[in-house]
Motif scaffolding. Structure first.
Motif, PDB file in Angstrom:
ATOM      1  N   HIS A 191       0.858  -1.193   0.000  1.00 18.43           N
ATOM      2  CA  HIS A 191       0.000   0.000   0.000  1.00 18.43           C
ATOM      3  C   HIS A 191       0.894   1.244   0.000  1.00 18.43           C
ATOM      4  N   ILE A 192       0.551   2.228  -0.818  1.00 19.03           N
ATOM      5  CA  ILE A 192       1.307   3.483  -0.870  1.00 19.03           C
ATOM      6  C   ILE A 192       0.337   4.622  -0.570  1.00 19.03           C
ATOM      7  N   VAL A 193       0.691   5.445   0.401  1.00 21.70           N
ATOM      8  CA  VAL A 193      -0.184   6.534   0.841  1.00 21.70           C
ATOM      9  C   VAL A 193       0.545   7.862   0.634  1.00 21.70           C
ATOM     10  N   PHE A 194      -0.086   8.769  -0.098  1.00 22.60           N
ATOM     11  CA  PHE A 194       0.485  10.085  -0.387  1.00 22.60           C
ATOM     12  C   PHE A 194      -0.150  11.172   0.474  1.00 22.60           C
ATOM     13  N   ASP A 195       0.684  12.059   0.997  1.00 27.67           N
ATOM     14  CA  ASP A 195       0.235  13.374   1.437  1.00 27.67           C
ATOM     15  C   ASP A 195      -0.062  14.180   0.172  1.00 27.67           C
ATOM     16  N   ILE A 196      -0.671  15.353   0.311  1.00 22.18           N
ATOM     17  CA  ILE A 196      -1.033  16.148  -0.874  1.00 22.18           C
ATOM     18  C   ILE A 196      -0.279  17.475  -0.927  1.00 22.18           C
ATOM     19  N   GLY A 197      -0.510  18.361   0.068  1.00 25.78           N
ATOM     20  CA  GLY A 197       0.118  19.673   0.030  1.00 25.78           C
ATOM     21  C   GLY A 197       1.631  19.592   0.108  1.00 25.78           C
ATOM     22  N   LYS A 198       2.289  20.224  -0.840  1.00 25.00           N
ATOM     23  CA  LYS A 198       3.750  20.288  -0.961  1.00 25.00           C
ATOM     24  C   LYS A 198       4.379  18.946  -1.329  1.00 25.00           C
ATOM     25  N   VAL A 199       3.508  17.969  -1.681  1.00 23.21           N
ATOM     26  CA  VAL A 199       3.969  16.701  -2.255  1.00 23.21           C
ATOM     27  C   VAL A 199       3.425  16.576  -3.677  1.00 23.21           C
ATOM     28  N   LEU A 200       2.123  16.825  -3.830  1.00 22.17           N
ATOM     29  CA  LEU A 200       1.490  16.766  -5.152  1.00 22.17           C
ATOM     30  C   LEU A 200       1.078  18.140  -5.666  1.00 22.17           C
ATOM     31  N   ILE A 201       0.700  19.041  -4.764  1.00 25.01           N
ATOM     32  CA  ILE A 201       0.325  20.391  -5.187  1.00 25.01           C
ATOM     33  C   ILE A 201       1.055  21.429  -4.338  1.00 25.01           C
ATOM     34  N   HIS A 202       1.311  22.559  -4.961  1.00 28.83           N
ATOM     35  CA  HIS A 202       1.978  23.653  -4.255  1.00 28.83           C
ATOM     36  C   HIS A 202       0.976  24.391  -3.380  1.00 28.83           C
ATOM     37  N   TYR A 203       1.441  24.847  -2.220  1.00 26.90           N
ATOM     38  CA  TYR A 203       0.585  25.613  -1.311  1.00 26.90           C
ATOM     39  C   TYR A 203       1.405  26.729  -0.703  1.00 26.90           C
ATOM     40  N   ASP A 204       0.916  27.959  -0.832  1.00 23.33           N
ATOM     41  CA  ASP A 204       1.627  29.107  -0.274  1.00 23.33           C
ATOM     42  C   ASP A 204       0.640  30.240  -0.015  1.00 23.33           C
ATOM     43  N   PRO A 205       0.264  30.485   1.254  1.00 26.05           N
ATOM     44  CA  PRO A 205      -0.671  31.570   1.561  1.00 26.05           C
ATOM     45  C   PRO A 205      -0.157  32.950   1.196  1.00 26.05           C
ATOM     46  N   ASN A 206       1.141  33.090   1.024  1.00 23.65           N
ATOM     47  CA  ASN A 206       1.686  34.399   0.675  1.00 23.65           C
ATOM     48  C   ASN A 206       1.231  34.879  -0.699  1.00 23.65           C
ATOM     49  N   LEU A 207       0.871  33.953  -1.567  1.00 24.47           N
ATOM     50  CA  LEU A 207       0.607  34.340  -2.956  1.00 24.47           C
ATOM     51  C   LEU A 207      -0.490  35.403  -3.082  1.00 24.47           C
ATOM     52  N   PRO A 208      -1.702  35.205  -2.556  1.00 23.82           N
ATOM     53  CA  PRO A 208      -2.683  36.292  -2.658  1.00 23.82           C
ATOM     54  C   PRO A 208      -2.349  37.471  -1.747  1.00 23.82           C
ATOM     55  N   TYR A 209      -1.685  37.188  -0.625  1.00 25.95           N
ATOM     56  CA  TYR A 209      -1.421  38.260   0.332  1.00 25.95           C
ATOM     57  C   TYR A 209      -0.303  39.201  -0.104  1.00 25.95           C
ATOM     58  N   GLN A 210       0.457  38.831  -1.100  1.00 18.94           N
ATOM     59  CA  GLN A 210       1.420  39.783  -1.662  1.00 18.94           C
ATOM     60  C   GLN A 210       0.691  40.978  -2.264  1.00 18.94           C
ATOM     61  N   ARG A 211      -0.545  40.742  -2.701  1.00 18.53           N
ATOM     62  CA  ARG A 211      -1.391  41.813  -3.234  1.00 18.53           C
ATOM     63  C   ARG A 211      -2.217  42.456  -2.120  1.00 18.53           C
ATOM     64  N   ILE A 212      -2.719  41.648  -1.194  1.00 21.17           N
ATOM     65  CA  ILE A 212      -3.614  42.139  -0.140  1.00 21.17           C
ATOM     66  C   ILE A 212      -2.855  42.963   0.898  1.00 21.17           C
ATOM     67  N   ILE A 213      -1.667  42.484   1.277  1.00 19.31           N
ATOM     68  CA  ILE A 213      -0.794  43.214   2.215  1.00 19.31           C
ATOM     69  C   ILE A 213       0.572  43.339   1.534  1.00 19.31           C
ATOM     70  N   PRO A 214       0.784  44.354   0.735  1.00 21.76           N
ATOM     71  CA  PRO A 214       2.006  44.446  -0.075  1.00 21.76           C
ATOM     72  C   PRO A 214       3.303  44.560   0.728  1.00 21.76           C
TER      73      PRO A 214
END
Length: 203
Positions: free
Chosen positions: A6-29
């Motif tokens: 059996h092989i079990v994968f995590d998702i965030g930062k293993v299969l997809i990128h996740y970074d809360p800074n991305l929208p907040y670079q615009r919201i809080i410059p």
């Protein structure tokens, strides 16, 4: 060493990128103000409680009551969540798909809020391909609590010693090992490919 079935994968930062800074670079410059906001208001620990099953409405109201002057920025976290997951990691997704196509028993175990996980499946349809998934927000348990690994193994009929877990967070890797699983830390696709080869999988 028990052979892996059996092989079990995590998702965030293993299969997809996740970074809360991305929208907040615009919201809080301003970078210093943004760092302060994440360190003191929409913190990692605050967000983790949504992964544990707390509703976004409750999470937002909690912070807005404490920081009414920051209401717009607080509510922006959920409103702009999709911007935080801008792309998948092509290399690891190719490995993930190859294992499934080979007929390997692949499932997923993730710390994720229930509603945003369903959105992630819409954005990234490959997240619907495995046999199943345990989502922390639905279980009201989070990694590295051994109980969530045990719940996943029970739900999907996994033999712990014959299970290989892949996660980017060292604490979650150790949590899996504490549950009797085998586990590797994800850093990049090529390292994962080499790790899988040591367990007898060619992808």
């Amino acid at each position: 060493m028990t052979a892996i079935r059996h092989i079990v994968f995590d998702i965030g930062k293993v299969l997809i990128h996740y970074d809360p800074n991305l929208p907040y670079q615009r919201i809080i410059p301003d970078p210093e103000e943004r760092a302060w906001f994440f360190a003191n208001i929409c913190t990692h620990d605050w967000n983790l409680e949504q992964d544990r099953g707390r509703s976004w409405a409750e999470a937002e109201e909690l912070l807005v009551a404490r920081h009414p002057e920051r209401e717009a920025e607080i509510r922006a976290f959920r409103t702009h969540w999709r911007e935080m997951v801008p792309h998948a990691y092509e290399g690891s997704v190719a490995i993930f798909k190859a294992l499934i196509e080979q007929g390997q028993d692949v499932t997923m175990l993730t710390n994720f809020a229930a509603d945003t996980f369903r959105e992630a499946q819409e954005i990234f349809p490959f997240l619907t391909l495995p046999r199943g998934v345990t989502v922390s927000g639905e279980q009201r348990l989070i990694k590295p609590d051994v109980a969530i690994y045990e719940a996943h193994a029970q739900a999907f009929g996994l033999t712990p010693a014959a299970t290989l877990f892949i996660d980017d967070a060292p604490a979650n890797v150790e949590g899996a090992r504490s549950a009797g699983w085998q586990a590797v830390a994800f850093t990049d696709a090529e390292t994962l490919r080499a790790d899988l080869a040591r367990y007898g999988f060619t992808v």
